[in-house]
Motif scaffolding. Structure first.
Motif, PDB file in Angstrom:
ATOM      1  N   PHE A  85       5.871   4.281 -12.272  1.00 17.46           N
ATOM      2  CA  PHE A  85       6.551   3.568 -13.350  1.00 17.46           C
ATOM      3  C   PHE A  85       5.682   3.527 -14.610  1.00 17.46           C
ATOM      4  O   PHE A  85       6.153   3.815 -15.719  1.00 17.46           O
ATOM      5  N   ILE A  86       4.396   3.208 -14.458  1.00 18.57           N
ATOM      6  CA  ILE A  86       3.521   3.095 -15.633  1.00 18.57           C
ATOM      7  C   ILE A  86       3.374   4.458 -16.296  1.00 18.57           C
ATOM      8  O   ILE A  86       3.465   4.582 -17.524  1.00 18.57           O
ATOM      9  N   GLN A  87       3.190   5.499 -15.475  1.00 24.63           N
ATOM     10  CA  GLN A  87       3.008   6.836 -16.049  1.00 24.63           C
ATOM     11  C   GLN A  87       4.235   7.274 -16.849  1.00 24.63           C
ATOM     12  O   GLN A  87       4.116   7.743 -17.973  1.00 24.63           O
ATOM     13  N   ARG A  88       5.420   7.090 -16.245  1.00 23.94           N
ATOM     14  CA  ARG A  88       6.646   7.499 -16.937  1.00 23.94           C
ATOM     15  C   ARG A  88       6.872   6.665 -18.186  1.00 23.94           C
ATOM     16  O   ARG A  88       7.237   7.178 -19.244  1.00 23.94           O
ATOM     17  N   SER A  89       6.676   5.356 -18.068  1.00 26.13           N
ATOM     18  CA  SER A  89       7.038   4.458 -19.167  1.00 26.13           C
ATOM     19  C   SER A  89       6.135   4.653 -20.382  1.00 26.13           C
ATOM     20  O   SER A  89       6.530   4.327 -21.494  1.00 26.13           O
ATOM     21  N   LEU A  90       4.927   5.197 -20.168  1.00 33.53           N
ATOM     22  CA  LEU A  90       4.005   5.352 -21.303  1.00 33.53           C
ATOM     23  C   LEU A  90       4.246   6.649 -22.070  1.00 33.53           C
ATOM     24  O   LEU A  90       3.738   6.812 -23.183  1.00 33.53           O
ATOM     25  N   ALA A  91       5.036   7.573 -21.518  1.00 31.54           N
ATOM     26  CA  ALA A  91       5.137   8.910 -22.097  1.00 31.54           C
ATOM     27  C   ALA A  91       5.755   8.901 -23.496  1.00 31.54           C
ATOM     28  O   ALA A  91       5.234   9.547 -24.415  1.00 31.54           O
ATOM     29  N   PHE A 138       0.836  -1.212   0.000  1.00 32.74           N
ATOM     30  CA  PHE A 138       0.000   0.000   0.000  1.00 32.74           C
ATOM     31  C   PHE A 138       0.867   1.257   0.000  1.00 32.74           C
ATOM     32  O   PHE A 138       0.642   2.189  -0.774  1.00 32.74           O
ATOM     33  N   LEU A 139       1.897   1.297   0.872  1.00 33.78           N
ATOM     34  CA  LEU A 139       2.674   2.527   1.049  1.00 33.78           C
ATOM     35  C   LEU A 139       3.740   2.716  -0.032  1.00 33.78           C
ATOM     36  O   LEU A 139       4.053   3.847  -0.398  1.00 33.78           O
ATOM     37  N   VAL A 140       4.318   1.626  -0.519  1.00 39.67           N
ATOM     38  CA  VAL A 140       5.438   1.711  -1.469  1.00 39.67           C
ATOM     39  C   VAL A 140       5.053   1.150  -2.837  1.00 39.67           C
ATOM     40  O   VAL A 140       5.334   1.763  -3.869  1.00 39.67           O
ATOM     41  N   GLY A 141       4.411  -0.002  -2.851  1.00 36.02           N
ATOM     42  CA  GLY A 141       4.122  -0.703  -4.100  1.00 36.02           C
ATOM     43  C   GLY A 141       3.225   0.089  -5.037  1.00 36.02           C
ATOM     44  O   GLY A 141       3.556   0.282  -6.210  1.00 36.02           O
ATOM     45  N   ILE A 142       2.091   0.591  -4.531  1.00 34.38           N
ATOM     46  CA  ILE A 142       1.132   1.290  -5.394  1.00 34.38           C
ATOM     47  C   ILE A 142       1.756   2.556  -5.999  1.00 34.38           C
ATOM     48  O   ILE A 142       1.710   2.729  -7.222  1.00 34.38           O
ATOM     49  N   PRO A 143       2.363   3.454  -5.192  1.00 32.81           N
ATOM     50  CA  PRO A 143       2.927   4.661  -5.818  1.00 32.81           C
ATOM     51  C   PRO A 143       4.055   4.356  -6.808  1.00 32.81           C
ATOM     52  O   PRO A 143       4.109   4.988  -7.881  1.00 32.81           O
ATOM     53  N   LEU A 144       4.925   3.386  -6.474  1.00 31.76           N
ATOM     54  CA  LEU A 144       6.012   3.064  -7.407  1.00 31.76           C
ATOM     55  C   LEU A 144       5.453   2.520  -8.717  1.00 31.76           C
ATOM     56  O   LEU A 144       5.924   2.867  -9.809  1.00 31.76           O
ATOM     57  N   LEU A 145       4.434   1.674  -8.625  1.00 30.67           N
ATOM     58  CA  LEU A 145       3.844   1.090  -9.826  1.00 30.67           C
ATOM     59  C   LEU A 145       3.189   2.169 -10.693  1.00 30.67           C
ATOM     60  O   LEU A 145       3.413   2.221 -11.922  1.00 30.67           O
ATOM     61  N   LEU A 146       2.407   3.054 -10.063  1.00 29.07           N
ATOM     62  CA  LEU A 146       1.755   4.122 -10.825  1.00 29.07           C
ATOM     63  C   LEU A 146       2.795   5.043 -11.466  1.00 29.07           C
ATOM     64  O   LEU A 146       2.677   5.424 -12.634  1.00 29.07           O
ATOM     65  N   PHE A 148      10.352   5.481 -21.746  1.00 27.21           N
ATOM     66  CA  PHE A 148      10.245   4.039 -21.457  1.00 27.21           C
ATOM     67  C   PHE A 148      11.614   3.489 -21.078  1.00 27.21           C
ATOM     68  O   PHE A 148      11.760   2.817 -20.056  1.00 27.21           O
ATOM     69  N   GLU A 149      12.624   3.829 -21.898  1.00 30.12           N
ATOM     70  CA  GLU A 149      13.987   3.380 -21.598  1.00 30.12           C
ATOM     71  C   GLU A 149      14.461   3.959 -20.264  1.00 30.12           C
ATOM     72  O   GLU A 149      15.083   3.265 -19.461  1.00 30.12           O
ATOM     73  N   ALA A 150      14.151   5.250 -20.052  1.00 31.03           N
ATOM     74  CA  ALA A 150      14.596   5.917 -18.824  1.00 31.03           C
ATOM     75  C   ALA A 150      13.944   5.291 -17.591  1.00 31.03           C
ATOM     76  O   ALA A 150      14.570   5.152 -16.540  1.00 31.03           O
ATOM     77  N   ALA A 151      12.664   4.902 -17.729  1.00 25.91           N
ATOM     78  CA  ALA A 151      11.962   4.288 -16.601  1.00 25.91           C
ATOM     79  C   ALA A 151      12.523   2.902 -16.307  1.00 25.91           C
ATOM     80  O   ALA A 151      12.496   2.440 -15.168  1.00 25.91           O
ATOM     81  N   MET A 152      13.017   2.218 -17.352  1.00 22.99           N
ATOM     82  CA  MET A 152      13.575   0.873 -17.179  1.00 22.99           C
ATOM     83  C   MET A 152      14.952   0.924 -16.515  1.00 22.99           C
ATOM     84  O   MET A 152      15.365  -0.035 -15.862  1.00 22.99           O
TER      85      MET A 152
END
Lengths: 132, 119
Positions: A51-57, A41-49, A62-66
């Motif tokens: 990551f997805i937001q950055r990687s889709l830009a 809840f505290l770490v997983g959800i924000p990191l996932l959101l 995408f490379e930078a997020a990886m």
């Protein structure tokens, strides 16, 4: 029963030395279920959101997020969250089985707790090996 | 007529609903996880183009939105249970619960932005 015969409530011994207390395996699973849930809840959800937001830009983003995922710290965090998710999911399945009175006696509850602990680590390591 | 107080004099009576919703939301998330892994494995891993295409599909966006609602609901029930067990003073528990609710709403808004706010 007359009031005088009733057992009198006596102060119960309280033994909560967190260093010396030895939790049975099902209790270890239970507290880890809570700890992994809180961390997701505290770490997983924000990191996932994030990551997805950055990687889709864009392809570059995408490379930078990886890229952080390839650093030792990134790998450690990803491994921790993968294990946490797997453990929480498997502990939840065990909970559903217990709700259906499957494996509810002491011996199977103990062995399923042990299997769960080992299996979650094995699966997380297998995923880590597959990714890297 | 039997009043609630006669059935049980204590409690706020949301325990069974919480118990059930925690399990239903868990199953929704398991189904999503299996579908998502299936999609990724079907593609043999995702490059940017496939990743972008996946998140452009309306069905996938809506499924992910359902996942997020289930996840945030599940997190609320779980975190509140933890707070009820460990945050004993009423003022502390209330403050933490408000903080958790704010965080959950923020996560929800962020999810919508990620899913539908793209260019």
């Amino acid at each position: 029963m007359a009031a005088a015969d009733r057992p009198v409530a006596r102060p119960r011994p309280v033994y909560l030395n967190l260093i010396a207390i030895r939790l049975p395996l099902p209790a270890v699973v239970s507290i880890l279920h809570r700890i992994t849930g809180a961390l997701l809840f505290l770490v997983g959800i924000p990191l996932l959101l994030w990551f997805i937001q950055r990687s889709l830009a864009s392809p570059d983003a995408f490379e930078a997020a990886m890229r952080p995922l390839k650093t030792p710290l990134g790998k450690l965090v990803l491994f921790g969250l993968t294990w946490g998710y797997l453990f929480h999911l498997l502990a939840g399945l065990r909970h559903l089985a217990l709700d259906l009175h499957v494996g509810i006696q002491l011996a199977p509850a103990r062995s399923s707790a042990a299997v769960l602990l080992v299996l979650s680590v094995v699966l997380a390591v297998a995923i880590a090996v597959r990714l890297w | 007529m039997v009043s609630r107080a006669q059935i049980s004099p204590v409690g706020a009576h949301y325990g069974l609903g919480d118990w059930l919703s925690q399990r239903v939301t868990a199953i929704v998330m398991i189904v999503y996880t299996v579908l998502f892994l299936g999609i990724v494995l079907w593609h043999g891993g995702l490059d940017y183009a496939a990743w972008k295409a996946l998140f452009s599909g309306n069905a996938f966006r809506i499924a992910t939105f359902v996942l997020m609602v289930a996840l945030l609901w599940h997190a609320w029930v779980g975190v509140r249970n933890i707070l009820m067990d460990y945050a004993k003073p009423m003022s502390l528990r209330l403050a933490l619960q408000i903080a958790v609710i704010c965080l959950l709403v923020a996560y929800g808004g962020w999810s919508v932005q990620v899913l539908w706010g793209g260019p």
